[in-house]
Design an enzyme around this catalytic site. Sequence first.
Site, mmCIF file in Angstrom:
data_model
loop_
_atom_site.group_PDB
_atom_site.id
_atom_site.type_symbol
_atom_site.label_atom_id
_atom_site.label_comp_id
_atom_site.label_asym_id
_atom_site.label_seq_id
_atom_site.Cartn_x
_atom_site.Cartn_y
_atom_site.Cartn_z
ATOM 1 N N LYS A 123 0.818 -1.215 0.000
ATOM 2 C CA LYS A 123 0.000 0.000 0.000
ATOM 3 C C LYS A 123 0.851 1.264 0.000
ATOM 4 O O LYS A 123 0.440 2.284 -0.562
ATOM 5 C CB LYS A 123 -0.968 -0.003 1.188
ATOM 6 C CG LYS A 123 -2.076 -1.035 1.010
ATOM 7 C CD LYS A 123 -3.309 -0.764 1.829
ATOM 8 C CE LYS A 123 -4.418 -1.732 1.429
ATOM 9 N NZ LYS A 123 -5.639 -1.601 2.171
ATOM 10 N N LYS A 206 -4.779 -9.672 -6.250
ATOM 11 C CA LYS A 206 -5.993 -9.814 -5.428
ATOM 12 C C LYS A 206 -7.097 -8.882 -5.930
ATOM 13 O O LYS A 206 -6.823 -7.736 -6.302
ATOM 14 C CB LYS A 206 -5.598 -9.439 -3.994
ATOM 15 C CG LYS A 206 -6.684 -9.572 -2.966
ATOM 16 C CD LYS A 206 -6.179 -9.093 -1.601
ATOM 17 C CE LYS A 206 -6.396 -7.606 -1.416
ATOM 18 N NZ LYS A 206 -7.110 -7.241 -0.174
ATOM 19 N N LYS A 209 -11.045 -3.450 -3.467
ATOM 20 C CA LYS A 209 -11.941 -2.293 -3.606
ATOM 21 C C LYS A 209 -11.237 -1.112 -4.264
ATOM 22 O O LYS A 209 -11.866 -0.289 -4.899
ATOM 23 C CB LYS A 209 -12.374 -1.792 -2.220
ATOM 24 C CG LYS A 209 -13.192 -2.716 -1.398
ATOM 25 C CD LYS A 209 -13.691 -1.920 -0.177
ATOM 26 C CE LYS A 209 -13.648 -2.721 1.102
ATOM 27 N NZ LYS A 209 -12.423 -2.514 1.879
HETATM 28 N N1 AQP Z 1 -9.787 -10.582 -2.905
HETATM 29 C C1 AQP Z 1 -10.128 -11.041 -1.701
HETATM 30 N N2 AQP Z 1 -10.381 -12.353 -1.519
HETATM 31 C C2 AQP Z 1 -10.746 -12.827 -0.297
HETATM 32 N N3 AQP Z 1 -10.891 -12.032 0.794
HETATM 33 C C3 AQP Z 1 -10.656 -10.713 0.640
HETATM 34 N N4 AQP Z 1 -10.710 -9.670 1.481
HETATM 35 C C4 AQP Z 1 -10.391 -8.530 0.838
HETATM 36 N N5 AQP Z 1 -10.132 -8.799 -0.454
HETATM 37 C C5 AQP Z 1 -10.278 -10.150 -0.607
HETATM 38 C C6 AQP Z 1 -11.080 -9.792 2.885
HETATM 39 O O1 AQP Z 1 -12.053 -8.807 3.166
HETATM 40 C C7 AQP Z 1 -11.884 -8.386 4.519
HETATM 41 C C8 AQP Z 1 -11.899 -6.894 4.586
HETATM 42 O O2 AQP Z 1 -10.843 -6.297 3.919
HETATM 43 P P1 AQP Z 1 -10.507 -4.748 4.201
HETATM 44 O O3 AQP Z 1 -11.511 -3.866 3.598
HETATM 45 O O4 AQP Z 1 -10.296 -4.505 5.630
HETATM 46 O O5 AQP Z 1 -9.153 -4.522 3.505
HETATM 47 P P2 AQP Z 1 -8.474 -5.226 2.328
HETATM 48 O O6 AQP Z 1 -8.102 -6.622 2.685
HETATM 49 O O7 AQP Z 1 -7.336 -4.347 1.950
HETATM 50 O O8 AQP Z 1 -9.639 -5.247 1.228
HETATM 51 P P3 AQP Z 1 -9.668 -4.543 -0.148
HETATM 52 O O9 AQP Z 1 -10.937 -4.856 -0.821
HETATM 53 O O10 AQP Z 1 -8.409 -4.841 -0.892
HETATM 54 O O11 AQP Z 1 -9.749 -3.015 0.275
HETATM 55 P P4 AQP Z 1 -8.784 -1.813 -0.094
HETATM 56 O O12 AQP Z 1 -8.646 -1.850 -1.576
HETATM 57 O O13 AQP Z 1 -9.491 -0.594 0.418
HETATM 58 O O14 AQP Z 1 -7.503 -2.061 0.614
HETATM 59 C C9 AQP Z 1 -10.606 -9.016 5.030
HETATM 60 O O15 AQP Z 1 -10.933 -10.152 5.820
HETATM 61 C C10 AQP Z 1 -9.901 -9.453 3.789
HETATM 62 O O16 AQP Z 1 -9.067 -10.571 3.998
#
Ligand code: AQP
Length: 345
Positions: A123, A206, A209
């Site tokens: 990040k 991955k 969002k």
């Molecule tokens: N691609 C994924 N596959 C499986 N699990 C996922 N999680 C996120 N992406 C995947 C799970 O969702 C939960 C919440 O995630 P978060 O919002 O706290 O942060 P993150 O993991 O960084 O999710 P994003 O979607 O990638 O958000 P951004 O882009 O804002 O950083 C966690 O349990 C995570 O494992």
Amino acid sequence: MTDTDTARTPHPPRVFSGIQPTNRLQLGNYLGAVKRFVEMQNAGVETIYCIVDLHAITVWQEPEELRRATRELAAGYIASGLDPARSILFNQSQSPAHAQLGWIFNCVARMGWLSRMTQFKDKAGRNREAASVGLFAYPNLMAADILACHATHVPVGEDQKQHLELTRDIAVKFNTDYGVDFFPVPEPVIEGAATRVMSLRDGTRKMSKSDPSDMSRINLTDDADTIARKIRKAKTDPEPLPSDTAGLEGRAEARNLVNICAALGDRSPAEVLAEFGGRPFSAFKPMLADLAIARLSPITAEMTRLMGDVAEIDRILGEGAEKARAIAQPILEQTYDIVGMIRSG
Ligand code: AQP
């Protein structure tokens, strides 16, 4: 959750997890996290699910957009099956003990531990000097969220495994340093076919969002046509699907679509391949699109309905925050006692 897990700890089973209110919920969040949250709630365990707004601001968020995303995530939780009468649903900033315990853990965790966190490296990117201190210390606050509730089990996607290990290290170091058996050492719950849903445009990245390409993910707010278009355009290879999971080796995009199909249909990747092995993607993708629409459209419709009554969402979050504070505040006070703070109140 197994009997062995609970036998290892004197703490009663309690589930905690959270999601950041950044952008919109995507399919990876749903399959990797929210779907599991609902299953654990329905299994009758005590469940606490947080909207981690303090985590969200480790990278810049427009205030109005943060408020919108917080309410939309609450709507997403409820529309997916979380019941505010059975699970505590709240936003992190409203239970201040979490941030206060986070400070204690800033003093327990070591710089070297945090420096090894791959999510910070991803990040922060190349310009680490410009990253917020909060982004670096993020895993300590996550540990505080979990341990302020004395949670024993944490359902997360695969990408959060390293942060969970750090939480365990913090709990063990705190207990050892102060000669207590106060914090549980929580178990990650990373199960199912979709613990790591990958981008629809690149099977090695991955689904996220914050990916700049909206075509890389399915949002829980996408309508049926958008879902169908994204699946139709998802990257694949020219080969037909293999007849067993060994044949997915080296085929990241094919593996991803099979895993998504399995998780959405509550079956195993092997079962999906037993049905579709030997068939081309042109036959598989329309079936997958129909399945995704059938599973996600009711959630999307319910989210839209809930977002029409923002006052009700705020009321639910307010009630959840009260319950969360009642759990976390006494744990913080006991932590202060252990650490040696004089309480004046
Ligand atoms: N691609 C994924 N596959 C499986 N699990 C996922 N999680 C996120 N992406 C995947 C799970 O969702 C939960 C919440 O995630 P978060 O919002 O706290 O942060 P993150 O993991 O960084 O999710 P994003 O979607 O990638 O958000 P951004 O882009 O804002 O950083 C966690 O349990 C995570 O494992």
